[in-house]
Design a protein around this motif. Structure first.
Motif, PDB file in Angstrom:
ATOM      1  N   GLY A 724       0.884  -1.290  -0.066  1.00 25.34           N
ATOM      2  CA  GLY A 724       0.025   0.100  -0.128  1.00 25.34           C
ATOM      3  C   GLY A 724       1.073   1.141  -0.075  1.00 25.34           C
ATOM      4  N   ARG A 725       1.993   1.376   0.645  1.00 28.29           N
ATOM      5  CA  ARG A 725       2.867   2.464   0.610  1.00 28.29           C
ATOM      6  C   ARG A 725       3.453   2.706  -0.586  1.00 28.29           C
ATOM      7  NH1 ARG A 725       3.674  -0.225   5.525  1.00 28.29           N
ATOM      8  NH2 ARG A 725       3.229   0.968   7.445  1.00 28.29           N
ATOM      9  N   VAL A 726       3.408   1.664  -1.575  1.00 26.12           N
ATOM     10  CA  VAL A 726       4.154   1.904  -2.913  1.00 26.12           C
ATOM     11  C   VAL A 726       2.977   2.239  -3.992  1.00 26.12           C
ATOM     12  CG1 VAL A 726       5.596   0.929  -4.805  1.00 26.12           C
ATOM     13  CG2 VAL A 726       6.221   0.249  -2.412  1.00 26.12           C
ATOM     14  N   LEU A 727       2.089   1.326  -3.867  1.00 27.99           N
ATOM     15  CA  LEU A 727       0.774   1.473  -4.796  1.00 27.99           C
ATOM     16  C   LEU A 727      -0.307   0.833  -3.971  1.00 27.99           C
ATOM     17  CD1 LEU A 727      -0.167   2.070  -7.602  1.00 27.99           C
ATOM     18  CD2 LEU A 727       0.324  -0.466  -8.397  1.00 27.99           C
ATOM     19  N   PRO A 728      -1.234   1.826  -3.568  1.00 31.09           N
ATOM     20  CA  PRO A 728      -2.300   1.405  -3.016  1.00 31.09           C
ATOM     21  C   PRO A 728      -2.938   0.416  -3.495  1.00 31.09           C
ATOM     22  CG  PRO A 728      -2.211   3.538  -2.693  1.00 31.09           C
ATOM     23  CD  PRO A 728      -1.014   3.149  -3.805  1.00 31.09           C
TER      24      PRO A 728
END
Length: 822
Positions: A724-728
């Motif tokens: 989620g921190r890279v691509l939700p």
């Protein structure tokens, strides 16, 4: 149901008396030690109330969507509720001064609290929580569970259960694409999946067959097809013997598939799956409140699939579904009723596997798609189960449970096996066809489960007692008749096999064999708090077993009986000890004896004597990250006597009248020792993991290696990580299943080998399979997922040694799924 017996009747009366006396005993308020994982608030409160021995009532709307940080350590009842409810804006208070009944409400300031005191006595309809088979795992997103009941039917956490356990949660089934029971168990610590042909799959653990397969704590029923996981919230696996609760003491494992339950709000999902070999699958899952206050609610889950296979000529259609209704008949009464069904219609079914050797003694190494079956060959099955339960909570924290299930399973079998013999790769000759035509067979089983459990006080401490009875009556019928076109026939050239042969027809003559089996017993067990860090579980079961086969002619007249076997008043003791080593660790030990009636028959068609033996386990368990991660290590030892083994003295192709193979009993028995490690849960809020390692040593009485078809080392690993921190919305994961080398011993000897040659082996070297997954939330309510199984396309045998044959495991498979939630 189990037949009446004077000794059993006396035990039942004693159980009832114990329940009556102890249920009336006042509950102590001493502090207890709790290990409740962080997660959804409602099941955590339920688990705490059950462990504390108090009744808990709430409006479900109050806890909807709320979570708790869990509870670790020693607390009184009021303090425990307060800790679990921190930050929720809620509080739990004794109702009307009754310290055994707590009511949940919104937290209020002191002046307002007085105004609510009178209202509590006449509060609106409330719902008692904690009435299922442990807390559900749906929506938790976790690879572990806060509680389970398969081992002892008590509300115990995994840490407080003195046996090795695993829970395959809904999140793990969804992440890894585990749509069938064998898919799930193939990724479970200590469990091995074996396969004899396209329709017959078996499970093993700790050196032995797993025969104890349940649904919601009830026996699954005979001849059931592989269960579809769309119906289940979780699958609980207890390794080691569980004869106290179930009446049979298999030292392998007990598998309990726990059905999904209705929710109190409208919610649902629909999904489509496309996989290799033309698999097409559709799913629907819908939960609906059926009245304004959701005191009556229902749920349905449905799936339909069609698929081919990597094996030539195979095609399967499957339909599975469930309807379940729950009704709150009062603040403390829950009624559950429902029906589930599954229908499997395969074509191109195989009966047996493919040869390991050629006629000249070289390895046959048949292609993975090779099959000497026919397009009409089929092991069709349809089954349904009617089930219901009634649970009643009492004011003193006790609970009464009555359950019933009726399973109806029917098979229609016309199969062909072209794997008999040894092929000549030069001429294509040497293979023979065998057919099995048994028409329709059916099995109907009635299962009942009655128990009472709750707290009582003794010597200033609070303890828990459970007393109950469960039993089953199973009636199986096989029908006589004549099969037209009788094989065996020699295959002219197996290299050009098309399956274009006449289908045998079966004409019933009205005769039948009816086998009736009754198994039942009463049990009594207590969990005693001997000292603050030490608990003792002590119990015993008294079981009765009876089976007999009766023959009827075409006119319906009884012509005789056979296969009579009976065991009376078999006692199964159970002892378990758990010692808390601190907030995170516990040590445990357990011991029980084995009693397992057998359905295997010898070459004279007589049942083998019941299996017997002992099972002991010693281990340590830990909880970390506020209970979000469970870990365990165990040492175990099992001695099992009268173990059923295939009878290799009979001629090749010899079958009993019902089409099964004859067995002999290994009277001296097998001793199994092992070490097991298990890790499951969340390492971080985004990272789930499940890992298990089993080291096994099985030996015959003379020291020779036993159960050579089960590996000495078995590794299971699966994990997922939310990025989620890279691509939700993105999640990735995968897993490894690996095992050491196994081998089967030849029945008839390697072709061309001298008669005095050592026993030939069918070998499978150690191997590892790698799986990967990735999912992405296109929309908060729409998800797409890709799963890759056997990523590197490893060639391996899923079965070695059955009639000198082998069965290939599935090649690389890719599946794409689309799921919508509403």
């Amino acid at each position: 149901m189990a037949y009446p017996h004077p000794v059993l009747s006396r035990l039942t009366l004693a159980l009832a008396g114990s329940v009556a006396v102890l249920a009336a005993a006042p509950a102590a308020a001493a502090n207890k030690s709790y290990h409740i994982a962080a997660g959804p608030l409602s099941p955590a409160l339920s688990l705490f109330a059950g462990s504390a021995g108090v009744t808990f009532a709430s409006d479900p709307a109050l806890t909807a969507g709320l979570s708790t940080r869990g509870l670790q350590g020693q607390f009184g009842v009021a303090e425990g509720f307060a800790r679990l409810l921190e930050g929720s804006g809620l509080e739990a208070l004794p109702r009307g001064g009754d310290a055994d009944v707590y009511v949940l409400r919104k937290a209020v300031a002191a002046p307002a609290a007085a105004k609510l005191a009178a209202a509590e006595a006449t509060m609106a309809q409330v719902t008692v929580t904690g009435q299922g088979l442990g807390s559900g795992t749906e929506g938790s997103g976790s690879y572990t569970s806060g509680a389970m009941k398969t081992a002892l039917r008590m509300d115990l956490s995994i840490r407080d259960t003195p046996q090795s356990v695993s829970v395959i949660t809904r999140a793990r089934m969804d992440d890894m694409g585990l749509r069938r029971l064998d898919d799930a168990l193939a990724q479970t610590t200590g469990v091995m999946v074996g396969q004899m042909d396209s329709e017959r799959t078996k499970f093993y653990a700790r050196g032995f067959d797993i025969n104890n397969v349940q649904v919601d704590g009830m026996p699954q029923g005979a001849n059931a097809p592989l269960s579809d996981t769309v119906l289940y919230d979780r699958i609980e696996v207890v390794r080691g013997a569980t004869g106290l609760m179930g009446g049979t003491g298999d030292p392998s494992a007990a598998i309990n598939m726990v059905r999904k339950r209705p929710g109190r709000t409208l919610q649902g999902s629909a999904g489509l799956v496309l996989s290799r070999w033309n698999e097409r699958r559709a799913e629907l899952d819908l939960s609906v409140p059926l009245n304004a206050d959701a005191s009556v609610r229902g749920r349905t889950a449905l799936a339909y699939s069609e698929r081919d296979s990597f094996v030539d000529m195979y095609h399967e259609r499957k339909t599975v579904g469930m309807v379940i209704v729950e009704a709150d008949l009062g603040a403390r009464t829950l009624l559950t009723a429902g029906v589930d069904f599954q229908r499997n219609t395969p074509n191109g079914s195989t009966w047996g596997a493919v040869p390991y050797w050629n006629a000249d003694g070289s390895l046959a190494n048949m292609p993975r798609n090779f099959s000497l079956t026919a397009p009409w060959s089929s092991w069709a099955n349809r089954q349904h189960t009617l089930f219901g339960s009634l649970e009643q909570r009492l004011d003193n924290g006790w609970k009464l449970h009555l359950g019933y299930a009726r399973n109806d399973s029917r098979n229609n079998t016309t199969v062909v096996n072209g794997g008999a013999g040894y092929p000549d790769p030069a001429s294509g000759k040497g293979m023979t066809l065998w057919s099995g035509v048994w028409g329709e067979g059916k099995s109907v089983s009635d299962n009942a489960d009655l128990y009472a459990t709750g707290p009582f006080s003794l010597l200033g401490r609070r303890h828990t007692l459970i007393a109950g009875w469960n039993g089953s009556r199973q009636v199986s019928n096989s029908y006589g008749g004549e099969a037209l076109h009788s094989y065996p026939d020699e295959i002219a050239d197996y290299r050009h096999w098309s399956g274009n042969i006449p289908r045998p027809t079966f004409t019933p003559d009205g005769s039948r064999d009816e086998t009736t089996t009754r198994l039942g017993g009463g049990y009594l067990a207590g969990r005693f708090n001997l000292a603050e860090p030490l608990t003792l579980i002590l119990g015993a079961r008294l079981s009765n077993y009876r089976t007999e086969t009766e023959a009827y002619n075409g006119a319906g007249a009884r012509t005789g009986s056979s296969g009579f076997a009976e065991s009376k008043n078999e006692t199964t003791p159970y002892v378990g000890v758990v010692y808390d080593l601190g907030e995170k660790w516990s040590a445990y030990a357990s011991y029980t004896t084995l009693f397992n009636p057998q359905t295997a028959r010898d070459k004279d068609n007589r049942f083998l004597k019941p299996e017997s033996g002992t099972n002991a386990e010693l281990g340590i368990k830990g909880e970390f990250y506020d209970g979000k991660l469970n870990a365990s290590a165990a040492l175990f030892r099992t001695l099992k006597k009268n173990l059923a083994e295939l009878d290799k003295s009979v001629p090749r192709g010899f079958l009993l009248p019902d089409g099964s193979q004859p067995y002999v009993a290994n009277g001296a028995g097998i001793t199994v020792r092992g070490v097991e490690f298990d890790l499951s849960g969340q390492l971080t809020a985004d990272w789930n993991v499940n890992a298990g390692l089993t080291l096994l040593d099985a030996a015959e009485a003379d020291g020779r290696r036993a159960v050579t078809t089960q590996p000495r080392q078995l590794l299971r690993l699966s994990t997922s990580y939310a990025l989620g921190r890279v691509l939700p919305g993105l999640k990735v994961g995968g897993g490894i299943t690996a095992q050491s080398a196994i081998y089967g011993e030849s029945w008839y000897g390697r072709p061309t080998a001298p008669k005095d040659a050592p026993v030939a082996r069918l070998n499978q070297a150690g191997y590892a399979l790698v799986n990967l997954m990735a999912s992405y939330d296109i929309h908060p309510r729409l998800n797409v997922q890709l799963n890759a199984a056997n990523l590197f396309d490893k060639k391996y045998y899923r079965n070695v040694g059955f009639y000198d044959s082998v069965l290939w495991g599935e090649p690389r498979n890719i599946s794409l799924s689309l799921r919508s939630k509403f």
